[in-house]
Structures are given as structure tokens and as C-alpha cells.
Design a protein around this motif. Sequence first.
Motif, PDB file in Angstrom:
ATOM      1  N   LEU A  66      -6.015  -6.147  -5.427  1.00 21.19           N
ATOM      2  CA  LEU A  66      -5.080  -5.013  -5.443  1.00 21.19           C
ATOM      3  C   LEU A  66      -3.681  -5.431  -5.002  1.00 21.19           C
ATOM      4  O   LEU A  66      -2.678  -4.961  -5.548  1.00 21.19           O
ATOM      5  CB  LEU A  66      -5.613  -3.907  -4.541  1.00 21.19           C
ATOM      6  CG  LEU A  66      -6.881  -3.209  -5.050  1.00 21.19           C
ATOM      7  CD1 LEU A  66      -7.385  -2.216  -4.021  1.00 21.19           C
ATOM      8  CD2 LEU A  66      -6.608  -2.499  -6.365  1.00 21.19           C
ATOM      9  N   ASP A  67      -3.611  -6.301  -4.016  1.00 19.59           N
ATOM     10  CA  ASP A  67      -2.291  -6.786  -3.594  1.00 19.59           C
ATOM     11  C   ASP A  67      -1.602  -7.534  -4.719  1.00 19.59           C
ATOM     12  O   ASP A  67      -0.378  -7.419  -4.923  1.00 19.59           O
ATOM     13  CB  ASP A  67      -2.454  -7.709  -2.380  1.00 19.59           C
ATOM     14  CG  ASP A  67      -2.876  -6.950  -1.139  1.00 19.59           C
ATOM     15  OD1 ASP A  67      -2.692  -5.715  -1.111  1.00 19.59           O
ATOM     16  OD2 ASP A  67      -3.389  -7.588  -0.190  1.00 19.59           O
ATOM     17  N   GLU A  70      -0.316  -4.998  -7.162  1.00 19.07           N
ATOM     18  CA  GLU A  70       0.885  -4.335  -6.662  1.00 19.07           C
ATOM     19  C   GLU A  70       2.107  -5.238  -6.809  1.00 19.07           C
ATOM     20  O   GLU A  70       3.200  -4.788  -7.161  1.00 19.07           O
ATOM     21  CB  GLU A  70       0.663  -3.959  -5.201  1.00 19.07           C
ATOM     22  CG  GLU A  70       1.806  -3.135  -4.605  1.00 19.07           C
ATOM     23  CD  GLU A  70       1.513  -2.722  -3.182  1.00 19.07           C
ATOM     24  OE1 GLU A  70       2.151  -1.771  -2.707  1.00 19.07           O
ATOM     25  OE2 GLU A  70       0.649  -3.367  -2.556  1.00 19.07           O
ATOM     26  N   ARG A  71       1.892  -6.548  -6.530  1.00 17.07           N
ATOM     27  CA  ARG A  71       3.017  -7.474  -6.670  1.00 17.07           C
ATOM     28  C   ARG A  71       3.494  -7.540  -8.115  1.00 17.07           C
ATOM     29  O   ARG A  71       4.696  -7.514  -8.400  1.00 17.07           O
ATOM     30  CB  ARG A  71       2.582  -8.860  -6.198  1.00 17.07           C
ATOM     31  CG  ARG A  71       3.705  -9.895  -6.207  1.00 17.07           C
ATOM     32  CD  ARG A  71       3.136 -11.273  -5.940  1.00 17.07           C
ATOM     33  NE  ARG A  71       2.260 -11.698  -7.034  1.00 17.07           N
ATOM     34  CZ  ARG A  71       2.705 -12.117  -8.221  1.00 17.07           C
ATOM     35  NH1 ARG A  71       3.998 -12.169  -8.484  1.00 17.07           N
ATOM     36  NH2 ARG A  71       1.845 -12.484  -9.156  1.00 17.07           N
ATOM     37  N   GLY A  74       5.310  -4.420  -9.087  1.00 18.82           N
ATOM     38  CA  GLY A  74       6.661  -4.431  -8.544  1.00 18.82           C
ATOM     39  C   GLY A  74       7.574  -5.336  -9.336  1.00 18.82           C
ATOM     40  O   GLY A  74       8.767  -5.067  -9.493  1.00 18.82           O
ATOM     41  N   PRO A 104       1.321   3.118 -10.133  1.00 16.96           N
ATOM     42  CA  PRO A 104       1.488   2.880  -8.682  1.00 16.96           C
ATOM     43  C   PRO A 104       0.711   3.876  -7.833  1.00 16.96           C
ATOM     44  O   PRO A 104       0.148   3.501  -6.799  1.00 16.96           O
ATOM     45  CB  PRO A 104       2.998   3.016  -8.487  1.00 16.96           C
ATOM     46  CG  PRO A 104       3.584   2.732  -9.827  1.00 16.96           C
ATOM     47  CD  PRO A 104       2.606   3.285 -10.817  1.00 16.96           C
ATOM     48  N   LEU A 107      -2.861   2.885  -7.878  1.00 15.06           N
ATOM     49  CA  LEU A 107      -3.047   1.676  -7.089  1.00 15.06           C
ATOM     50  C   LEU A 107      -3.066   1.989  -5.596  1.00 15.06           C
ATOM     51  O   LEU A 107      -3.884   1.478  -4.834  1.00 15.06           O
ATOM     52  CB  LEU A 107      -1.919   0.692  -7.413  1.00 15.06           C
ATOM     53  CG  LEU A 107      -2.090  -0.719  -6.881  1.00 15.06           C
ATOM     54  CD1 LEU A 107      -3.334  -1.365  -7.455  1.00 15.06           C
ATOM     55  CD2 LEU A 107      -0.862  -1.547  -7.204  1.00 15.06           C
ATOM     56  N   GLN A 108      -2.152   2.876  -5.180  1.00 16.25           N
ATOM     57  CA  GLN A 108      -2.128   3.250  -3.751  1.00 16.25           C
ATOM     58  C   GLN A 108      -3.398   3.966  -3.338  1.00 16.25           C
ATOM     59  O   GLN A 108      -3.929   3.777  -2.243  1.00 16.25           O
ATOM     60  CB  GLN A 108      -0.919   4.161  -3.509  1.00 16.25           C
ATOM     61  CG  GLN A 108      -0.845   4.654  -2.088  1.00 16.25           C
ATOM     62  CD  GLN A 108       0.576   4.603  -1.556  1.00 16.25           C
ATOM     63  OE1 GLN A 108       1.500   4.500  -2.310  1.00 16.25           O
ATOM     64  NE2 GLN A 108       0.686   4.666  -0.274  1.00 16.25           N
ATOM     65  N   GLN A 111      -6.057   1.383  -2.873  1.00 13.08           N
ATOM     66  CA  GLN A 111      -5.871   0.664  -1.606  1.00 13.08           C
ATOM     67  C   GLN A 111      -6.320   1.504  -0.414  1.00 13.08           C
ATOM     68  O   GLN A 111      -6.927   0.993   0.531  1.00 13.08           O
ATOM     69  CB  GLN A 111      -4.398   0.276  -1.448  1.00 13.08           C
ATOM     70  CG  GLN A 111      -3.969  -0.843  -2.372  1.00 13.08           C
ATOM     71  CD  GLN A 111      -2.503  -1.194  -2.180  1.00 13.08           C
ATOM     72  OE1 GLN A 111      -1.701  -0.308  -1.893  1.00 13.08           O
ATOM     73  NE2 GLN A 111      -2.182  -2.454  -2.362  1.00 13.08           N
TER      74      GLN A 111
END
Length: 407
Positions: A66-67, A70-71, A74, A104, A107-108, A111
Motif C-alpha cells: 500500500l505504501d 501511495e507513492r 503521488g 486515494p 487507498l486511505q 491503510q
Amino acid sequence: MRCAPTAGAALVLCAATAGLLSAQGRPAPPEPPRFASWDEVNVLAHGLLQLGHGLREHVERTRGQLDELERRLGACGGRAACAEPGDAAASSARPPQTVPEAAPDALQSLQTQIRAQNSRIEQLFQKVSQQQRHLEKQQLRIQKLQSQVGLLAPVPLKHGVAKPARKKRLPKMDQLGGPAHNISLLHRLPRDCQELFENGERQSGLFQIQPQGSPPFLVNCKMTSDGGWTVIQRRQDGSVDFNQSWEAYKNGFGDPRGEFWLGLEKIHRILGDQGGKLAVQLQDWEGNTESLQFPVHLGGEDTAYSLQLPAPLASELGATSIDHSLPFATWDQDHDLLGNKNCAKSLSGGWWFGTCGHSNLNGQYFHTIPRQRPQRKKGIFWKTWRGRYYPLQATTMLIQPRVAAAS
């Protein structure tokens, strides 16, 4: 754009984790109660620990994915830069696409779920670890109780009884006592080892006795042609520290199967008001032995457990010429006959010191004879046999009450 499918895979992986956790929380169907063995409980506990480790690793991998998503999201920044490196040519031929606005947020949400699941797994792991520690402590208590029950056997310990894998040092002899009775007596315990002998017992070993006015306790009986003797002290390998306090010498310490001191109060109860006989067995490092036997009387604590001896021996051991008695002394109870010196502090251990230089069978144990004379005098010695500065290798002390021996 290739971001959305990867996020969907992460969602499926997250859902699998949630399903696994919910399966763990689902109550199992009831089963008939039974007593689980220690091996079964241990296997179950280790299995839960492994499960906790696996769940935590799974969550860590998912969180890393997931990180990474997210990267990459972004880095997209609403442009077509989300394409895979190998698709550069294809992306130049396709019209630019933007990242869906919902990605996003999804994704949040993922997380947040992963963090919550990680917290639940961590709590489960901690509970399983605590349960494992609790089970280990319970097993140690069970082993200790089993050992004590074995010592309370009503018959002498035979060679068939398994010995402990390592030596156990018992702080107090009282721990070996208990309510068990010898099979040979139906209504009460024997008063001492001599009474056991008179009732037909000929096997040396550990027995429960109960002198008059005393609670039951365990003793090591040695049966000889002269009757039953109670072993009150043994030194043989230095496994027990004899530099103990007054309270320890009063109650007893060590292991009666090895090195030990029975306890002044127990010795006093066995000998009673009539006294009895004391046998002392000595051994040096060359294999030579010496045996002494003489009548004694031991007073109670109000007399500092004074040992009364026949006149010649009393003089030999430094007793006064008035009553031929030697009070017992330790480093914290200075009862020796020297007013300006504490023999127990100057030497070592507790003993009927008199004037410090005549005998001390409870001194420091030396595996080799020290070179320095001040050090040697702290050892185990009997001056009239090998001298004050020769530390002995082994000693045994035994008693037999006079009343019981009269038959």
C-alpha cells in the motif's frame, strides 16, 4: 493507466487477511471436556505463536504494498506518468488519462483497515505470548510439587526412584515436611529412626518422623547393627553454603540426599530431655577416616542450643570446666566463649565453637588445600585428629536418643 488493478489486488489481499482474522474469532463448536496433557497444551501454544508471527508478517507485506501504491499515485499527479516503464511507447500513442479521484480515498481506507488489523494481530500475539509464559510457570510449579510429593514417600527411597537431573538446593529443611505417614505405623509416625529400627525397619533411607511436641519432618535414617541413627549433617562436595544465619541453622537447610544441616530445633526434639549419643565420622583427602562416638545432651533455644559433653571431650573442644557445655554460635548470634572475638565471623559457618580453635565441621569447603594458613583455618577441621589447619574432605554427624536406644 496500471494503478487501479494493483490497488484492486491489494484490496483482495486485505480482504483475505480480514477473513482469516474473523475465522480466528469465530467460536469453535463445543466439545466434551477433557484434560489436556502438557505436550498438547505446549503444541497448541506454539502453534498460536506461529500463527501470530505469520499474520504479522502478512500485514507488514500488505502495508508495504500500500505504501508503494501511495507513492506511485503521488508521483502520478494526475498525469500519464503512472504507466509501467515498459509501456513508454504505448503510453505515447494513447491519450493521457488522469488518476480517478476515488483512488486515494480507497487507498486511505485500505491503510486504515490494515492498521486496525495489525493492531488486533499484535494484541493476539501478546496474549498468546503471555499464555505461553503462564503455562511454563505452571509446569515449573507442577514439577516442584511432584518432587516434593516424591520426597514424602512413606517408605525409604530405593534405587529405582529417579534422581533429579541436577542438584536442587533447598533453602530450608521445613520444605521437605508433610502430612504423609509411614506404612509401617498405622496410628502415628515414629519418634525417630531408632523406633523405626525397633519396628523392624532395616533399610536406610528417607523417612517421616515426629518427635514428641514437634510437627512431622523428613530425616535420613542410617540403619546399623547398633540400631537406627538420624543423620543430622553431611559435608562431601561443597554444593551447599554452610555460612548461614542463626535462623537457618535453627530450621535446617540443604538436601538430605546430599549436603545438609538438619536443624538445631529438630536435633533438640529428637534427643529430648534425656539426651543421647552423637557419632562423628571424618575423612581426609588421603582416604583416611576416623569415627568418634560420645554421649551428649542438647539444650533448647533458650540455652543457645548448648551442647553438654563428657568432661574429657568438653575440655578437648574448648568447653568451660564448670558445666562442660558449648553454646552454638553464628555470625549474627555470637554465643562463643570468647568475649573479644566472633568465631563464626573469624572462621566460617555456625558451630559449637568454644574458643574458635578446636573444631568446626560446618566451615568453608575447600576442594584443594589452600597454601595460606589464615585461609585454611576457615575450613572444616577437627584439631585433635588432623589439626586445625587441615581442611577435611568429608564429614557426617549422626544422633541416637538415649531413651530409644535403651531397648
